[in-house]
Scaffold this motif. Sequence first.
Motif, PDB file in Angstrom:
ATOM      1  N   GLU A   6      62.523  56.147  -3.929  1.00  0.00           N
ATOM      2  CA  GLU A   6      62.577  56.082  -5.389  1.00  0.00           C
ATOM      3  C   GLU A   6      61.228  56.438  -5.991  1.00  0.00           C
ATOM      4  OE1 GLU A   6      63.974  52.238  -6.520  1.00  0.00           O
ATOM      5  OE2 GLU A   6      66.051  52.925  -6.640  1.00  0.00           O
ATOM      6  N   ARG A   7      60.184  55.973  -5.375  1.00  0.00           N
ATOM      7  CA  ARG A   7      58.836  56.252  -5.883  1.00  0.00           C
ATOM      8  C   ARG A   7      58.546  57.756  -5.817  1.00  0.00           C
ATOM      9  NH1 ARG A   7      53.409  55.816  -3.327  1.00  0.00           N
ATOM     10  NH2 ARG A   7      51.929  55.569  -5.046  1.00  0.00           N
ATOM     11  N   LEU A  10      60.575  59.411  -8.519  1.00  0.00           N
ATOM     12  CA  LEU A  10      59.983  59.149  -9.832  1.00  0.00           C
ATOM     13  C   LEU A  10      58.741  60.028 -10.037  1.00  0.00           C
ATOM     14  CD1 LEU A  10      59.713  57.421 -12.456  1.00  0.00           C
ATOM     15  CD2 LEU A  10      58.266  55.879 -11.129  1.00  0.00           C
ATOM     16  N   GLN A  11      57.914  60.110  -9.016  1.00  0.00           N
ATOM     17  CA  GLN A  11      56.691  60.913  -9.133  1.00  0.00           C
ATOM     18  C   GLN A  11      57.027  62.402  -9.337  1.00  0.00           C
ATOM     19  OE1 GLN A  11      54.757  59.546  -5.540  1.00  0.00           O
ATOM     20  NE2 GLN A  11      53.286  58.344  -6.733  1.00  0.00           N
ATOM     21  N   CYS A  14      58.192  62.772 -12.892  1.00  0.00           N
ATOM     22  CA  CYS A  14      57.077  62.654 -13.852  1.00  0.00           C
ATOM     23  C   CYS A  14      56.234  63.928 -13.864  1.00  0.00           C
ATOM     24  CB  CYS A  14      56.187  61.457 -13.507  1.00  0.00           C
ATOM     25  SG  CYS A  14      56.992  59.879 -13.816  1.00  0.00           S
ATOM     26  N   ARG A  15      55.963  64.464 -12.682  1.00  0.00           N
ATOM     27  CA  ARG A  15      55.161  65.706 -12.613  1.00  0.00           C
ATOM     28  C   ARG A  15      55.898  66.854 -13.309  1.00  0.00           C
ATOM     29  NH1 ARG A  15      54.053  64.101  -7.468  1.00  0.00           N
ATOM     30  NH2 ARG A  15      52.009  63.141  -7.323  1.00  0.00           N
ATOM     31  N   LEU A  41      55.032  56.778 -18.761  1.00  0.00           N
ATOM     32  CA  LEU A  41      55.252  56.827 -17.310  1.00  0.00           C
ATOM     33  C   LEU A  41      55.320  55.423 -16.724  1.00  0.00           C
ATOM     34  CD1 LEU A  41      52.807  59.785 -16.457  1.00  0.00           C
ATOM     35  CD2 LEU A  41      55.274  59.882 -16.832  1.00  0.00           C
ATOM     36  N   CYS A  45      58.548  53.800 -14.946  1.00  0.00           N
ATOM     37  CA  CYS A  45      58.460  53.215 -13.609  1.00  0.00           C
ATOM     38  C   CYS A  45      59.146  51.846 -13.579  1.00  0.00           C
ATOM     39  CB  CYS A  45      56.982  53.094 -13.229  1.00  0.00           C
ATOM     40  SG  CYS A  45      56.709  52.525 -11.558  1.00  0.00           S
ATOM     41  N   PHE A  48      63.096  52.497 -14.078  1.00  0.00           N
ATOM     42  CA  PHE A  48      63.661  53.657 -13.385  1.00  0.00           C
ATOM     43  C   PHE A  48      65.073  53.401 -12.879  1.00  0.00           C
ATOM     44  CE2 PHE A  48      63.643  56.711  -9.668  1.00  0.00           C
ATOM     45  CZ  PHE A  48      63.760  57.838 -10.458  1.00  0.00           C
ATOM     46  N   ARG A  49      65.320  52.177 -12.445  1.00  0.00           N
ATOM     47  CA  ARG A  49      66.641  51.888 -11.876  1.00  0.00           C
ATOM     48  C   ARG A  49      67.737  51.826 -12.929  1.00  0.00           C
ATOM     49  NH1 ARG A  49      64.981  47.780  -6.930  1.00  0.00           N
ATOM     50  NH2 ARG A  49      63.937  49.405  -5.750  1.00  0.00           N
TER      51      ARG A  49
ATOM     52  N   PHE B  75      47.228  59.520 -12.309  1.00  0.00           N
ATOM     53  CA  PHE B  75      47.982  58.357 -12.780  1.00  0.00           C
ATOM     54  C   PHE B  75      49.359  58.320 -12.114  1.00  0.00           C
ATOM     55  CE2 PHE B  75      50.629  56.009 -15.784  1.00  0.00           C
ATOM     56  CZ  PHE B  75      49.829  54.918 -16.077  1.00  0.00           C
ATOM     57  N   ILE B  76      49.993  59.474 -12.027  1.00  0.00           N
ATOM     58  CA  ILE B  76      51.321  59.550 -11.387  1.00  0.00           C
ATOM     59  C   ILE B  76      51.207  59.215  -9.898  1.00  0.00           C
ATOM     60  CG2 ILE B  76      53.183  61.147 -10.723  1.00  0.00           C
ATOM     61  CD1 ILE B  76      52.739  62.561 -13.433  1.00  0.00           C
ATOM     62  N   LEU B  79      51.254  55.544  -9.389  1.00  0.00           N
ATOM     63  CA  LEU B  79      52.376  54.729  -9.868  1.00  0.00           C
ATOM     64  C   LEU B  79      52.955  53.920  -8.713  1.00  0.00           C
ATOM     65  CD1 LEU B  79      54.444  57.135 -12.204  1.00  0.00           C
ATOM     66  CD2 LEU B  79      53.260  55.039 -12.897  1.00  0.00           C
ATOM     67  N   PRO B  80      53.276  52.648  -8.964  1.00  0.00           N
ATOM     68  CA  PRO B  80      53.882  51.847  -7.890  1.00  0.00           C
ATOM     69  C   PRO B  80      55.357  52.209  -7.711  1.00  0.00           C
ATOM     70  CG  PRO B  80      53.729  50.563  -9.900  1.00  0.00           C
ATOM     71  CD  PRO B  80      53.095  51.884 -10.201  1.00  0.00           C
ATOM     72  N   ALA B  81      55.985  51.631  -6.725  1.00  0.00           N
ATOM     73  CA  ALA B  81      57.429  51.832  -6.549  1.00  0.00           C
ATOM     74  C   ALA B  81      58.141  51.239  -7.755  1.00  0.00           C
ATOM     75  CB  ALA B  81      57.897  51.146  -5.274  1.00  0.00           C
ATOM     76  N   PRO B  82      59.218  51.890  -8.214  1.00  0.00           N
ATOM     77  CA  PRO B  82      59.930  51.384  -9.390  1.00  0.00           C
ATOM     78  C   PRO B  82      60.393  49.942  -9.206  1.00  0.00           C
ATOM     79  CG  PRO B  82      60.713  53.571  -8.807  1.00  0.00           C
ATOM     80  CD  PRO B  82      59.810  53.120  -7.696  1.00  0.00           C
ATOM     81  N   ALA B  83      60.301  49.185 -10.291  1.00  0.00           N
ATOM     82  CA  ALA B  83      60.735  47.790 -10.247  1.00  0.00           C
ATOM     83  C   ALA B  83      62.235  47.723 -10.482  1.00  0.00           C
ATOM     84  CB  ALA B  83      60.007  47.003 -11.336  1.00  0.00           C
ATOM     85  N   THR B  84      62.803  46.552 -10.272  1.00  0.00           N
ATOM     86  CA  THR B  84      64.237  46.393 -10.553  1.00  0.00           C
ATOM     87  C   THR B  84      64.469  46.428 -12.051  1.00  0.00           C
ATOM     88  OG1 THR B  84      63.809  44.068 -10.218  1.00  0.00           O
ATOM     89  CG2 THR B  84      65.107  45.184  -8.531  1.00  0.00           C
ATOM     90  N   GLY B  85      65.695  46.836 -12.399  1.00  0.00           N
ATOM     91  CA  GLY B  85      66.123  47.262 -13.729  1.00  0.00           C
ATOM     92  C   GLY B  85      65.553  46.605 -14.967  1.00  0.00           C
TER      93      GLY B  85
END
Lengths: 202, 89
Positions: A6-7, A10-11, A14-15, A41, A45, A48-49, B75-76, B79-85
Amino acid sequence: MLGVDERTELQRLCRQELPGLYSLARRLGGVDAEELVQDTLERACRSFRSLRDPQAACKWLRTILTNLWRDRMRRDGRLPDEVPVEDERDFSLYRTLEEEDPLPYSDTLHVDFLGAFSEHDVHVVLERLPLRYRAPLVLRYIEGFDATEVATLLDLPDGTVMSQLHRGRQRFERELWSYARESGLVDGLAMTADGATEGTNA
Amino acid sequence: MTVHEPIGCHEAVAHLWEMLDGQLDELDQRLLDRHLAWCLRCCGELAFARELRGMLRARSEAPVPDDVLRRLETFIDDLPAPATGEAPG
């Protein structure tokens, strides 16, 4: 390793959307575009879900950015949501070009006139518009949101947005003409028949 | 059957962008079509409105300066792993 995938996704997203997001932030104006994109962004993040349709990612990111922009402008008292739309005098750039004929040797006057504007010129003209016209025009005609979506994004009634779009289009045409005259964008346009530089006709 | 007055150029021009937006109701669309069928000047206005919309969309990009682009890309990367919803916006 769901989180890692997922990360990465997402990256990548975003790019891919970075130039468009920055451009939207600049065109909406009034805030630090880089900071607004960073906050977008970060928010993306965190949520995202909640993005169920990857095809909608582009619009989803722009919605987040516009919501953050609107809240920031409102917090700072700079969002003119209660300002009544003033009467714009009718203006037709098409007819003005016909009457003034700034390119007498052109067979395609109207197209050639628009062709004289660079990206920078169009950006400057947009910046000259009052916020109440610029924001709806940018969201509707550049970002492709429909009028109802624009109303939701700006937290305004549909009718207000329709009026702002109508008057904003006329104001945009008027500013294109004024800018072309002031900057001499088209050869000879800045000069009147007696050789004096004219001001705007707004 | 109701007979509607034909519209003039002023009204026709005021509706052109709405027509391109697909936001005219059936009656206004019919009245505008009827006007455009004989008014060459308003047909010119319509073609110009199309050009103008195209210009607005295609020529208003604000490019990202190199230094800003570098900072945002970093910055991208961070970025951390996406959090839950959480709801968007």
